[in-house]
Design a protein around this motif. Structure first.
Motif, PDB file in Angstrom:
ATOM      1  N   HIS A 150       0.830  -1.210   0.000  1.00 20.26           N
ATOM      2  CA  HIS A 150       0.000   0.000   0.000  1.00 20.26           C
ATOM      3  C   HIS A 150       0.860   1.255   0.000  1.00 20.26           C
ATOM      4  CE1 HIS A 150      -4.068  -1.722   0.692  1.00 20.26           C
ATOM      5  NE2 HIS A 150      -3.368  -2.743   1.165  1.00 20.26           N
ATOM      6  N   ASN A 151       0.220   2.370  -0.364  1.00 17.93           N
ATOM      7  CA  ASN A 151       0.866   3.675  -0.326  1.00 17.93           C
ATOM      8  C   ASN A 151       0.810   4.212   1.104  1.00 17.93           C
ATOM      9  OD1 ASN A 151       2.186   5.815  -1.735  1.00 17.93           O
ATOM     10  ND2 ASN A 151       0.339   7.046  -1.500  1.00 17.93           N
ATOM     11  N   CYS A 152       1.940   4.179   1.802  1.00 22.10           N
ATOM     12  CA  CYS A 152       1.983   4.591   3.208  1.00 22.10           C
ATOM     13  C   CYS A 152       2.574   5.995   3.316  1.00 22.10           C
ATOM     14  CB  CYS A 152       2.816   3.597   4.018  1.00 22.10           C
ATOM     15  SG  CYS A 152       2.046   1.960   4.128  1.00 22.10           S
ATOM     16  N   LEU A 153       1.918   6.820   4.098  1.00 29.39           N
ATOM     17  CA  LEU A 153       2.259   8.233   4.249  1.00 29.39           C
ATOM     18  C   LEU A 153       3.167   8.389   5.466  1.00 29.39           C
ATOM     19  CD1 LEU A 153      -1.399   9.453   3.734  1.00 29.39           C
ATOM     20  CD2 LEU A 153       0.411   9.378   1.994  1.00 29.39           C
ATOM     21  N   CYS A 154       4.403   8.795   5.246  1.00 26.93           N
ATOM     22  CA  CYS A 154       5.404   8.754   6.316  1.00 26.93           C
ATOM     23  C   CYS A 154       5.737  10.146   6.832  1.00 26.93           C
ATOM     24  CB  CYS A 154       6.679   8.075   5.809  1.00 26.93           C
ATOM     25  SG  CYS A 154       6.436   6.324   5.397  1.00 26.93           S
ATOM     26  N   PHE A 155       6.080  10.181   8.087  1.00 23.72           N
ATOM     27  CA  PHE A 155       6.428  11.399   8.809  1.00 23.72           C
ATOM     28  C   PHE A 155       7.947  11.515   8.895  1.00 23.72           C
ATOM     29  CE2 PHE A 155       6.928  13.529  13.092  1.00 23.72           C
ATOM     30  CZ  PHE A 155       6.475  14.777  12.691  1.00 23.72           C
ATOM     31  N   VAL A 156       8.469  12.719   8.728  1.00 27.47           N
ATOM     32  CA  VAL A 156       9.909  12.973   8.827  1.00 27.47           C
ATOM     33  C   VAL A 156      10.194  13.624  10.176  1.00 27.47           C
ATOM     34  CG1 VAL A 156      11.885  14.168   7.823  1.00 27.47           C
ATOM     35  CG2 VAL A 156      10.081  13.265   6.337  1.00 27.47           C
ATOM     36  N   TRP A 157      11.093  13.022  10.946  1.00 25.32           N
ATOM     37  CA  TRP A 157      11.439  13.526  12.281  1.00 25.32           C
ATOM     38  C   TRP A 157      12.953  13.559  12.395  1.00 25.32           C
ATOM     39  CZ3 TRP A 157       9.269  15.885  16.266  1.00 25.32           C
ATOM     40  CH2 TRP A 157       9.853  15.809  17.535  1.00 25.32           C
ATOM     41  N   HIS A 158      13.512  14.709  12.762  1.00 24.41           N
ATOM     42  CA  HIS A 158      14.963  14.880  12.848  1.00 24.41           C
ATOM     43  C   HIS A 158      15.642  14.500  11.540  1.00 24.41           C
ATOM     44  CE1 HIS A 158      15.208  16.033  17.028  1.00 24.41           C
ATOM     45  NE2 HIS A 158      14.496  15.006  17.388  1.00 24.41           N
ATOM     46  N   GLU A 159      15.063  14.947  10.438  1.00 25.51           N
ATOM     47  CA  GLU A 159      15.602  14.707   9.101  1.00 25.51           C
ATOM     48  C   GLU A 159      15.612  13.232   8.716  1.00 25.51           C
ATOM     49  OE1 GLU A 159      16.071  17.436   7.485  1.00 25.51           O
ATOM     50  OE2 GLU A 159      15.726  18.590   9.312  1.00 25.51           O
ATOM     51  N   GLN A 160      14.907  12.393   9.448  1.00 24.87           N
ATOM     52  CA  GLN A 160      14.852  10.959   9.148  1.00 24.87           C
ATOM     53  C   GLN A 160      13.414  10.554   8.841  1.00 24.87           C
ATOM     54  OE1 GLN A 160      16.288   8.455  12.291  1.00 24.87           O
ATOM     55  NE2 GLN A 160      15.703   6.558  11.280  1.00 24.87           N
ATOM     56  N   ILE A 161      13.237   9.814   7.735  1.00 21.23           N
ATOM     57  CA  ILE A 161      11.909   9.334   7.367  1.00 21.23           C
ATOM     58  C   ILE A 161      11.564   8.132   8.243  1.00 21.23           C
ATOM     59  CG2 ILE A 161      10.488   8.367   5.533  1.00 21.23           C
ATOM     60  CD1 ILE A 161      12.267   9.787   3.516  1.00 21.23           C
ATOM     61  N   HIS A 162      10.450   8.228   8.945  1.00 22.32           N
ATOM     62  CA  HIS A 162      10.025   7.122   9.813  1.00 22.32           C
ATOM     63  C   HIS A 162       9.164   6.160   8.993  1.00 22.32           C
ATOM     64  CE1 HIS A 162      11.302   8.332  13.988  1.00 22.32           C
ATOM     65  NE2 HIS A 162      11.730   9.322  13.220  1.00 22.32           N
ATOM     66  N   ASP A 163       9.877   5.273   8.294  1.00 27.82           N
ATOM     67  CA  ASP A 163       9.205   4.302   7.431  1.00 27.82           C
ATOM     68  C   ASP A 163       9.356   2.879   7.942  1.00 27.82           C
ATOM     69  OD1 ASP A 163      11.888   4.100   6.931  1.00 27.82           O
ATOM     70  OD2 ASP A 163      11.753   4.560   4.785  1.00 27.82           O
ATOM     71  N   ASP A 164       9.821   2.716   9.195  1.00 32.26           N
ATOM     72  CA  ASP A 164       9.783   1.428   9.902  1.00 32.26           C
ATOM     73  C   ASP A 164       8.667   1.520  10.931  1.00 32.26           C
ATOM     74  OD1 ASP A 164      11.686  -0.034   8.647  1.00 32.26           O
ATOM     75  OD2 ASP A 164      13.261   0.269  10.120  1.00 32.26           O
ATOM     76  N   TRP A 165       7.545   0.897  10.658  1.00 32.39           N
ATOM     77  CA  TRP A 165       6.389   0.979  11.544  1.00 32.39           C
ATOM     78  C   TRP A 165       6.369  -0.242  12.454  1.00 32.39           C
ATOM     79  CZ3 TRP A 165       1.890   2.944   7.879  1.00 32.39           C
ATOM     80  CH2 TRP A 165       2.211   4.239   7.455  1.00 32.39           C
ATOM     81  N   HIS A 166       6.172  -0.014  13.746  1.00 29.45           N
ATOM     82  CA  HIS A 166       6.269  -1.071  14.753  1.00 29.45           C
ATOM     83  C   HIS A 166       4.873  -1.552  15.163  1.00 29.45           C
ATOM     84  CE1 HIS A 166      10.552   0.220  16.175  1.00 29.45           C
ATOM     85  NE2 HIS A 166      10.401   0.323  14.874  1.00 29.45           N
ATOM     86  N   PHE A 167       4.762  -2.869  15.348  1.00 28.54           N
ATOM     87  CA  PHE A 167       3.494  -3.480  15.749  1.00 28.54           C
ATOM     88  C   PHE A 167       3.757  -4.607  16.739  1.00 28.54           C
ATOM     89  CE2 PHE A 167       3.065  -1.844  11.456  1.00 28.54           C
ATOM     90  CZ  PHE A 167       1.895  -1.112  11.534  1.00 28.54           C
ATOM     91  N   ASP A 168       2.723  -4.944  17.490  1.00 32.25           N
ATOM     92  CA  ASP A 168       2.740  -6.133  18.337  1.00 32.25           C
ATOM     93  C   ASP A 168       1.729  -7.098  17.734  1.00 32.25           C
ATOM     94  OD1 ASP A 168       2.864  -8.042  20.272  1.00 32.25           O
ATOM     95  OD2 ASP A 168       2.289  -6.748  21.945  1.00 32.25           O
TER      96      ASP A 168
END
Length: 311
Positions: free
Chosen positions: A195-213
């Motif tokens: 899917h097309n996932c919309l990612c947030f940039v924090w401290h110049e780093q793209i947060h594209d590793d999403w964590h789940f349990d």
């Protein structure tokens, strides 16, 4: 304002510099926090040592540590400042709080929920003035002229004071009904790769590793999409526009979920925690007004979450 100890004059301002120097680990850092020049801060500590007749800090070109006398004196210095602060609070308690509150808030949550809740608090204490900085950038509370930050997560800096506002808040995988109609619903975290996932940039780093349990263990899913932003509100708007899937705070999107503008795709327990906190630079910065504001915002967060859960 001064305290008299054995006919010696102890300035509260000097105590404040001494305590911040210990907490920050250097005179220069304490001076920046208190908006003083290093020379003025150094003179304050020297004056306090002279009045007490002891050496409180052992300084070299690279290191600073408490002397044995400084170790013994530090808790009493903290107690004197706390007593003075409580006294000022007692004098002004009948008329509410006064002065200025300088806060930094996250973009989306700040505009939609926190700003009106903080306005309510100010209206109950009309002698307070507000200065709000709306930004998703991480602000250094020791360097910036701010009283507190409202942020998700627990800051790694142990010198900060952290008050919980929404300790049980979690993130939510969500998308618009239009996106789901066109692209289908992911059934498990691994399906997000399709899917097309919309990612947030924090401290110049793209947060594209999403964590789940998921299935009893932690999973990290590397996602991708055609849009990223360092503004959480922009990511939110893209999700509402049907452009992709977002991983947002429940508080951020709870009204959209209730109105069916967004749909929650995974069970809440699969998604990672996103506790909301009010953070300030040390206990000396934690004023009675900030404590009262944190209590007000915690009640508002609880009410908002509970109201929407019941619908």
């Amino acid at each position: 304002m001064t305290f008299f100890i054995r006919a010696k004059m102890i300035r509260l301002e000097d105590l404040r510099v001494f305590i911040h120097t210990v907490d920050q680990g250097s005179l220069s850092a304490a001076a920046r926090l208190l908006q003083l020049t290093p020379a003025v801060a150094s003179s304050a500590v020297a004056r306090l040592e002279r009045e007490l007749g002891v050496r409180l800090l052992i300084r070299s070109t690279r290191h600073l540590r408490l002397s044995e006398e400084g170790e013994r004196y530090l808790p009493h210095a903290r107690a004197m400042l706390e007593t003075e602060r409580q006294g000022r609070h007692a004098l002004g308690a009948g008329d509410g709080f006064s002065g200025q509150l300088r806060l930094t808030l996250p973009s989306g949550l700040g505009r939609r929920l926190l700003r009106p809740w903080i306005d309510e608090f100010q209206q109950a204490h009309p002698k307070l003035s507000l200065q709000l900085h709306i930004s998703d950038r991480s602000m250094n509370l020791f360097d910036q002229p701010l009283d507190a930050a409202i942020r998700y997560g627990v800051p790694p800096d142990s010198g900060l004071v952290v008050l919980p506002l929404a300790a049980g808040n979690r993130r939510v995988i969500c998308a618009s009904p239009d996106y789901i109609a066109r692209h289908g619903t992911p059934r498990e975290p691994a399906s997000l790769r399709e899917h097309n996932c919309l990612c947030f940039v924090w401290h110049e780093q793209i947060h594209d590793d999403w964590h789940f349990d998921y299935q009893g263990r932690g999973r990290r899913i590397a996602v991708s999409g055609d849009r990223t932003s360092n503004d959480g509100e922009v990511v939110h708007r893209w999700a509402l526009d049907g452009i992709g899937i977002a991983y947002k705070s429940h508080l951020d999107v709870i009204d959209d979920l209730r109105a069916n503008r967004l749909v929650q795709l995974f069970p809440a327990e699969w998604c990672e925690p996103a506790p909301l906190h009010l953070v300030c630079a040390g206990r000396d910065a934690l004023s009675p007004a900030l404590r009262a504001l944190a209590k007000h915002l915690r009640a508002q967060c609880d009410r908002h979450l509970n109201e929407n859960a019941a619908r």
